[in-house]
Design a protein around this motif. Sequence first.
Motif, PDB file in Angstrom:
ATOM      1  N   ARG A 135       0.837  -1.200   0.000  1.00  0.00           N
ATOM      2  CA  ARG A 135       0.000   0.000   0.000  1.00  0.00           C
ATOM      3  C   ARG A 135       0.878   1.259   0.000  1.00  0.00           C
ATOM      4  O   ARG A 135       2.055   1.182   0.325  1.00  0.00           O
ATOM      5  N   PRO A 136       0.294   2.423  -0.316  1.00  0.00           N
ATOM      6  CA  PRO A 136       1.078   3.668  -0.275  1.00  0.00           C
ATOM      7  C   PRO A 136       1.701   3.958   1.093  1.00  0.00           C
ATOM      8  O   PRO A 136       2.740   4.582   1.174  1.00  0.00           O
ATOM      9  N   ASP A 137       1.058   3.473   2.182  1.00  0.00           N
ATOM     10  CA  ASP A 137       1.618   3.707   3.519  1.00  0.00           C
ATOM     11  C   ASP A 137       2.723   2.707   3.866  1.00  0.00           C
ATOM     12  O   ASP A 137       3.250   2.720   4.974  1.00  0.00           O
ATOM     13  N   GLY A 138       3.070   1.818   2.920  1.00  0.00           N
ATOM     14  CA  GLY A 138       4.149   0.861   3.126  1.00  0.00           C
ATOM     15  C   GLY A 138       3.718  -0.474   3.705  1.00  0.00           C
ATOM     16  O   GLY A 138       4.513  -1.405   3.778  1.00  0.00           O
ATOM     17  N   ARG A 139       2.453  -0.571   4.119  1.00  0.00           N
ATOM     18  CA  ARG A 139       1.963  -1.823   4.703  1.00  0.00           C
ATOM     19  C   ARG A 139       1.669  -2.828   3.595  1.00  0.00           C
ATOM     20  O   ARG A 139       1.062  -2.497   2.587  1.00  0.00           O
ATOM     21  N   GLU A 140       2.138  -4.067   3.800  1.00  0.00           N
ATOM     22  CA  GLU A 140       1.847  -5.129   2.842  1.00  0.00           C
ATOM     23  C   GLU A 140       0.458  -5.685   3.138  1.00  0.00           C
ATOM     24  O   GLU A 140       0.103  -5.888   4.305  1.00  0.00           O
ATOM     25  N   ILE A 141      -0.317  -5.900   2.087  1.00  0.00           N
ATOM     26  CA  ILE A 141      -1.646  -6.466   2.308  1.00  0.00           C
ATOM     27  C   ILE A 141      -1.506  -7.956   2.608  1.00  0.00           C
ATOM     28  O   ILE A 141      -0.593  -8.627   2.135  1.00  0.00           O
ATOM     29  N   VAL A 142      -2.421  -8.436   3.425  1.00  0.00           N
ATOM     30  CA  VAL A 142      -2.408  -9.843   3.817  1.00  0.00           C
ATOM     31  C   VAL A 142      -3.818 -10.404   3.642  1.00  0.00           C
ATOM     32  O   VAL A 142      -4.766  -9.669   3.392  1.00  0.00           O
ATOM     33  N   GLY A 143      -3.922 -11.687   3.809  1.00  0.00           N
ATOM     34  CA  GLY A 143      -5.231 -12.324   3.706  1.00  0.00           C
ATOM     35  C   GLY A 143      -5.466 -12.881   2.322  1.00  0.00           C
ATOM     36  O   GLY A 143      -4.532 -13.121   1.552  1.00  0.00           O
ATOM     37  N   PRO A 144      -6.714 -13.057   1.970  1.00  0.00           N
ATOM     38  CA  PRO A 144      -7.042 -13.737   0.720  1.00  0.00           C
ATOM     39  C   PRO A 144      -6.911 -12.884  -0.543  1.00  0.00           C
ATOM     40  O   PRO A 144      -7.146 -13.374  -1.639  1.00  0.00           O
ATOM     41  N   MET A 145      -6.515 -11.629  -0.423  1.00  0.00           N
ATOM     42  CA  MET A 145      -6.376 -10.769  -1.603  1.00  0.00           C
ATOM     43  C   MET A 145      -5.384 -11.391  -2.576  1.00  0.00           C
ATOM     44  O   MET A 145      -4.233 -11.653  -2.221  1.00  0.00           O
ATOM     45  N   GLY A 146      -5.823 -11.610  -3.803  1.00  0.00           N
ATOM     46  CA  GLY A 146      -5.010 -12.318  -4.782  1.00  0.00           C
ATOM     47  C   GLY A 146      -4.078 -11.445  -5.593  1.00  0.00           C
ATOM     48  O   GLY A 146      -3.971 -11.618  -6.799  1.00  0.00           O
ATOM     49  N   TRP A 147      -3.362 -10.537  -4.954  1.00  0.00           N
ATOM     50  CA  TRP A 147      -2.531  -9.602  -5.710  1.00  0.00           C
ATOM     51  C   TRP A 147      -1.444 -10.304  -6.520  1.00  0.00           C
ATOM     52  O   TRP A 147      -1.052  -9.820  -7.573  1.00  0.00           O
ATOM     53  N   ARG A 148      -0.965 -11.457  -6.062  1.00  0.00           N
ATOM     54  CA  ARG A 148       0.089 -12.152  -6.826  1.00  0.00           C
ATOM     55  C   ARG A 148      -0.430 -12.598  -8.196  1.00  0.00           C
ATOM     56  O   ARG A 148       0.300 -12.559  -9.180  1.00  0.00           O
ATOM     57  N   ALA A 149      -1.685 -12.996  -8.264  1.00  0.00           N
ATOM     58  CA  ALA A 149      -2.277 -13.340  -9.557  1.00  0.00           C
ATOM     59  C   ALA A 149      -2.511 -12.071 -10.378  1.00  0.00           C
ATOM     60  O   ALA A 149      -2.231 -12.046 -11.580  1.00  0.00           O
ATOM     61  N   TYR A 150      -2.988 -11.023  -9.733  1.00  0.00           N
ATOM     62  CA  TYR A 150      -3.266  -9.771 -10.447  1.00  0.00           C
ATOM     63  C   TYR A 150      -1.975  -9.135 -10.964  1.00  0.00           C
ATOM     64  O   TYR A 150      -1.983  -8.425 -11.961  1.00  0.00           O
ATOM     65  N   ALA A 151      -0.864  -9.399 -10.288  1.00  0.00           N
ATOM     66  CA  ALA A 151       0.430  -8.848 -10.713  1.00  0.00           C
ATOM     67  C   ALA A 151       0.825  -9.334 -12.105  1.00  0.00           C
ATOM     68  O   ALA A 151       1.654  -8.706 -12.765  1.00  0.00           O
ATOM     69  N   GLN A 152       0.219 -10.416 -12.557  1.00  0.00           N
ATOM     70  CA  GLN A 152       0.541 -10.981 -13.865  1.00  0.00           C
ATOM     71  C   GLN A 152      -0.236 -10.316 -15.009  1.00  0.00           C
ATOM     72  O   GLN A 152      -0.017 -10.636 -16.175  1.00  0.00           O
ATOM     73  N   MET A 153      -1.133  -9.401 -14.684  1.00  0.00           N
ATOM     74  CA  MET A 153      -1.901  -8.724 -15.740  1.00  0.00           C
ATOM     75  C   MET A 153      -0.973  -7.896 -16.623  1.00  0.00           C
ATOM     76  O   MET A 153       0.090  -7.459 -16.182  1.00  0.00           O
ATOM     77  N   THR A 154      -1.410  -7.667 -17.846  1.00  0.00           N
ATOM     78  CA  THR A 154      -0.646  -6.801 -18.739  1.00  0.00           C
ATOM     79  C   THR A 154      -0.693  -5.371 -18.208  1.00  0.00           C
ATOM     80  O   THR A 154      -1.598  -5.013 -17.437  1.00  0.00           O
ATOM     81  N   ASP A 155       0.259  -4.545 -18.624  1.00  0.00           N
ATOM     82  CA  ASP A 155       0.247  -3.144 -18.204  1.00  0.00           C
ATOM     83  C   ASP A 155      -1.046  -2.438 -18.597  1.00  0.00           C
ATOM     84  O   ASP A 155      -1.637  -1.744 -17.765  1.00  0.00           O
ATOM     85  N   PRO A 156      -1.543  -2.600 -19.833  1.00  0.00           N
ATOM     86  CA  PRO A 156      -2.811  -1.925 -20.172  1.00  0.00           C
ATOM     87  C   PRO A 156      -3.975  -2.396 -19.298  1.00  0.00           C
ATOM     88  O   PRO A 156      -4.811  -1.580 -18.898  1.00  0.00           O
ATOM     89  N   ASP A 157      -4.027  -3.683 -18.970  1.00  0.00           N
ATOM     90  CA  ASP A 157      -5.129  -4.176 -18.145  1.00  0.00           C
ATOM     91  C   ASP A 157      -5.026  -3.689 -16.703  1.00  0.00           C
ATOM     92  O   ASP A 157      -6.022  -3.284 -16.103  1.00  0.00           O
ATOM     93  N   ILE A 158      -3.829  -3.703 -16.137  1.00  0.00           N
ATOM     94  CA  ILE A 158      -3.698  -3.265 -14.745  1.00  0.00           C
ATOM     95  C   ILE A 158      -3.973  -1.755 -14.641  1.00  0.00           C
ATOM     96  O   ILE A 158      -4.574  -1.286 -13.685  1.00  0.00           O
ATOM     97  N   ARG A 159      -3.589  -1.009 -15.662  1.00  0.00           N
ATOM     98  CA  ARG A 159      -3.893   0.431 -15.699  1.00  0.00           C
ATOM     99  C   ARG A 159      -5.391   0.652 -15.877  1.00  0.00           C
ATOM    100  O   ARG A 159      -5.949   1.613 -15.345  1.00  0.00           O
ATOM    101  N   ALA A 160      -6.054  -0.237 -16.620  1.00  0.00           N
ATOM    102  CA  ALA A 160      -7.507  -0.128 -16.802  1.00  0.00           C
ATOM    103  C   ALA A 160      -8.233  -0.366 -15.476  1.00  0.00           C
ATOM    104  O   ALA A 160      -9.193   0.341 -15.150  1.00  0.00           O
ATOM    105  N   VAL A 161      -7.761  -1.332 -14.694  1.00  0.00           N
ATOM    106  CA  VAL A 161      -8.354  -1.569 -13.375  1.00  0.00           C
ATOM    107  C   VAL A 161      -8.196  -0.315 -12.512  1.00  0.00           C
ATOM    108  O   VAL A 161      -9.144   0.137 -11.867  1.00  0.00           O
ATOM    109  N   ALA A 162      -7.001   0.259 -12.503  1.00  0.00           N
ATOM    110  CA  ALA A 162      -6.762   1.479 -11.722  1.00  0.00           C
ATOM    111  C   ALA A 162      -7.664   2.614 -12.203  1.00  0.00           C
ATOM    112  O   ALA A 162      -8.255   3.332 -11.388  1.00  0.00           O
TER     113      ALA A 162
END
Length: 162
Positions: free
Chosen positions: A103-130
């Motif tokens: 996160r912007p405050d430096g805290r790593e997210i924990v729990g079931p959030m699947g960010w490792r899978a989302y990290a594999q998105m293409t740049d255009p797709d991850i920017r589209a989500v944002a």
Amino acid sequence: MSASANSIAATILMLAAAGAARAETQVERGRYLVSIMDCGGCHTTGELGGHPEPGHTLAGAKIGWAIPGVGIVTPPNLTGDVATGLGNWTSDDIVKLLRTGVRPDGREIVGPMGWRAYAQMTDPDIRAVAAYLKSLPPVVHAVPGPTPIADFKGAYFTVAHP
């Protein structure tokens, strides 16, 4: 080519051009991705309990997960509210979270959030989500950060040690 063949060809070209003019925008692509990734399944108020609250799509949950050594983590508000959501986050902040889990405050997210899978998105797709998340209207809904189990006042799921 006959006159009717020319007419058909012209119609096809016109329809193709019209389709290109209606191409998906970045926000529309983001909305689609957020939908198929089922972000609302956790981040919509009441959804985890089977009773989503109208007007609270992606506004954060009331149910959390018990994470050993962390406490209860609750899916946060992803709307544009400055006080309780992502209103102060930039698109780059959202992309960084989805790429690194930080996160912007430096805290790593924990729990079931699947960010490792989302990290594999293409740049255009991850920017589209944002872009889509940044387009959400603000919904005021405070969600607690990690909370000691004894202090949590809602329901939660227990997560075993990894």
